[in-house]
Structure formats: C-alpha cells, structure tokens
Design a protein around this motif. Structure first.
Motif, short mmCIF file in Angstrom:
data_model
loop_
_atom_site.label_atom_id
_atom_site.label_comp_id
_atom_site.label_asym_id
_atom_site.label_seq_id
_atom_site.Cartn_x
_atom_site.Cartn_y
_atom_site.Cartn_z
N UNK A 196 -6.89 3.65 -4.43
CA UNK A 196 -7.55 2.87 -5.48
C UNK A 196 -8.28 1.64 -4.93
N UNK A 197 -8.50 1.61 -3.63
CA UNK A 197 -9.03 0.40 -3.01
C UNK A 197 -10.33 -0.06 -3.64
N UNK A 198 -11.22 0.86 -3.99
CA UNK A 198 -12.52 0.48 -4.53
C UNK A 198 -12.40 -0.26 -5.86
N UNK A 199 -11.25 -0.13 -6.53
CA UNK A 199 -11.06 -0.78 -7.82
C UNK A 199 -10.31 -2.11 -7.70
N UNK A 200 -9.73 -2.40 -6.55
CA UNK A 200 -8.87 -3.57 -6.40
C UNK A 200 -9.70 -4.83 -6.22
N UNK A 201 -9.44 -5.82 -7.12
CA UNK A 201 -10.14 -7.09 -7.04
C UNK A 201 -9.25 -8.24 -6.63
N UNK A 202 -7.94 -8.02 -6.63
CA UNK A 202 -7.01 -9.08 -6.24
C UNK A 202 -5.67 -8.43 -5.91
N UNK A 203 -4.95 -9.05 -4.97
CA UNK A 203 -3.61 -8.59 -4.59
C UNK A 203 -2.61 -9.71 -4.77
N UNK A 204 -1.38 -9.35 -5.10
CA UNK A 204 -0.28 -10.30 -5.13
C UNK A 204 0.92 -9.68 -4.43
N UNK A 205 1.84 -10.55 -3.97
CA UNK A 205 2.98 -10.05 -3.20
C UNK A 205 4.29 -10.70 -3.59
N UNK A 206 5.34 -9.99 -3.33
CA UNK A 206 6.73 -10.45 -3.30
C UNK A 206 7.51 -9.28 -2.72
N UNK A 217 13.39 -8.22 1.92
CA UNK A 217 13.69 -6.97 1.24
C UNK A 217 13.21 -5.75 2.00
N UNK A 218 12.88 -4.73 1.25
CA UNK A 218 12.63 -3.41 1.82
C UNK A 218 11.18 -3.16 2.22
N UNK A 219 10.25 -4.01 1.81
CA UNK A 219 8.83 -3.75 2.06
C UNK A 219 8.45 -4.19 3.48
N UNK A 220 7.79 -3.30 4.20
CA UNK A 220 7.37 -3.58 5.58
C UNK A 220 6.04 -4.33 5.54
N UNK A 221 6.11 -5.63 5.32
CA UNK A 221 4.89 -6.41 5.15
C UNK A 221 4.04 -6.52 6.42
N UNK A 222 4.60 -6.66 7.61
CA UNK A 222 3.71 -6.68 8.79
C UNK A 222 2.82 -5.44 8.87
#
Length: 256
Positions: A196-206, A217-222
């Motif tokens: 869905x990259x072409x539709x993404x206008x902003x990202x957020x994280x936790x 936690x469990x998400x491999x952020x690097x």
C-alpha cells in the motif's frame, strides 16, 4: 534513516504541554505532532515552533468529546455539521502553524448504525474535508486503529482505509499507517507497507505489546526502518508511544 517527529501528546508529558516543544528540540527532534492543538491559541503554538525551529508535521481534525471517550465523529450521520465546522477550525490552525497535513479519525460505530450508513457518511465527510483542504494545499490522511485499544473503531485495517481512499478519489487524501495499530490488526508489516506504499502519506510508530518505544517489544524496528527507506519514503514518522520509563531515558533507540 527516516525523519522522526515527537508526538507531544504522548512524549515529554513530564512537562506542561507548551514546554514540550523545547524538550523535543533539546532531545534531537526537528518535527512535532500531537492529537489536538485546539486548547491553545494558534499564535502561542506558532511562537514555540518558530522559537525552537520545529516543523509542525501533523495534528487531528476535531474528534468530538475526547474526555467522554469519543474517538472521532466522521462516520456518525448526526454529526456532519459538527464535522464540517471542525474542518474549518483545523484549516485556521494548520495555516497558522505551517502544517501541511491533518488526520481524520473515523470514530467508533455505535450500536444501531449499519456499516453501510457509517461508510457512506465517512466517504461524504472525507470528500468534503479533502475538497476544502486542497484549497489550502493541505493533505488529509485517514488512520486505521486497532479494535483492542479502541473497541468499535470503524476504520481498523489497511485494506479498508485504502478502499475509502479509492472511493473518495481525491489526490490529497492518503493513508496514515500506524505500525503499532497494524501489527495488532494484521501483522506482516513490511509486505503491507510495500503493498500500500503508494497510498501512505504518514507513518507512526510504537512497539507491541505495551505501546512503548522501539526495542521494548516484538517489532524488528532496525529492519523495518531500512525497509521503509528502501521504499523511498521521505516523509515523517510520528513517535506516538508511551515511554516505558520517562521520555529522555527511552530515546536510546533513536540515537542508535
């Protein structure tokens, strides 16, 4: 490496809201976002942004009575006029703050309201908002939120959000992809971002579980940051997490 914006509704809460801008800059952030600016004058916030050379990345459209548990009104047929008034209020703030992007929270669908009614109302409201915002060169994003944290939230997965964007058909309407929410709802983060990259206008994280900073936690952020870079994403990633042990103490992940 992506650009990180401090979400001042969740980070630096050790300080009063207006003091969080200075704290964010001191910690190394160049951009900020937050849930809502409306409890403060736009001029007061603009002064803090200018003083600390910060970019106002994002804030939400008015979302009803937050203190009473409302999480948006965009899917509610009886609140259309209130929604439209909120769009006008957001435009005033966005222009004063130099903010080029605002987020729409669909809200929780009440019992008795059909999915069809909620969807039609949401499409009409998004169309109105996108049309008004494009007159001021402002982008609108729609966010999907997990139904564990907010039971009944109407927009709760990537496919649904993207279908709404397609149905509205406005070039300034895009998807706010929150990594934490979508890890809970659908997982397969890298492939979903790619799809869905072409539709993404902003990202957020936790991170998950706990909604704390990356690395807790469990998400491999690097891996995920490198993957997002490889897609060509040049926007901001909002740090919308609850610090596990104080904001400054938990910023080691960003320094790495």
């Amino acid at each position: 490496m992506p650009k990180f914006a401090a979400n001042l509704s969740m980070l630096f809460t050790e300080y009063p809201f207006m003091a969080r801008f200075a704290a964010a800059k001191k910690a190394g952030f160049d951009g900020v976002e937050y849930l809502f600016p409306y409890d403060f004058s736009a001029q007061e916030i603009a002064q803090e942004l200018e003083k600390h050379q910060l970019t106002q990345v994002l804030f939400n459209l008015p979302a009803g009575d937050w203190g009473q548990g409302e999480r948006g009104i965009a899917c509610l047929p009886e609140r259309v006029e209130e929604f439209r008034s909120g769009v006008e209020q957001a435009i005033v703030y966005a222009k004063a703050l130099g903010c080029r992007k605002v987020n729409c929270l669909a809200g929780k669908k009440p019992e008795g309201l059909s999915d069809e009614q909620a969807n039609t109302t949401l499409i009409n409201n998004l169309t109105y908002a996108a049309n008004r915002l494009t007159e001021h060169d402002i982008e609108l994003v729609i966010e999907a939120i997990n139904t564990r944290d907010i039971p009944g939230f109407f927009v709760n997965n990537s496919k649904q959000a993207v279908e709404l964007i397609k149905q509205v058909g406005r070039s300034n309407l895009r998807y706010q992809y929150d990594i934490y929410h979508m890890q809970i709802m659908e997982g397969d983060l890298a492939k979903t971002i790619e799809r869905y990259f072409q539709f993404i206008g902003h990202l957020q994280l936790a991170d998950n579980p706990g909604r704390h900073e990356p690395g807790t936690g469990e998400i491999n952020y690097p891996f995920l940051f490198k993957f997002i870079d490889a897609q060509g994403y040049d926007g901001w990633i909002g740090c919308e997490y609850v610090p596990a042990n104080g904001t400054e103490a938990g910023l080691g992940w960003m320094n790495k």
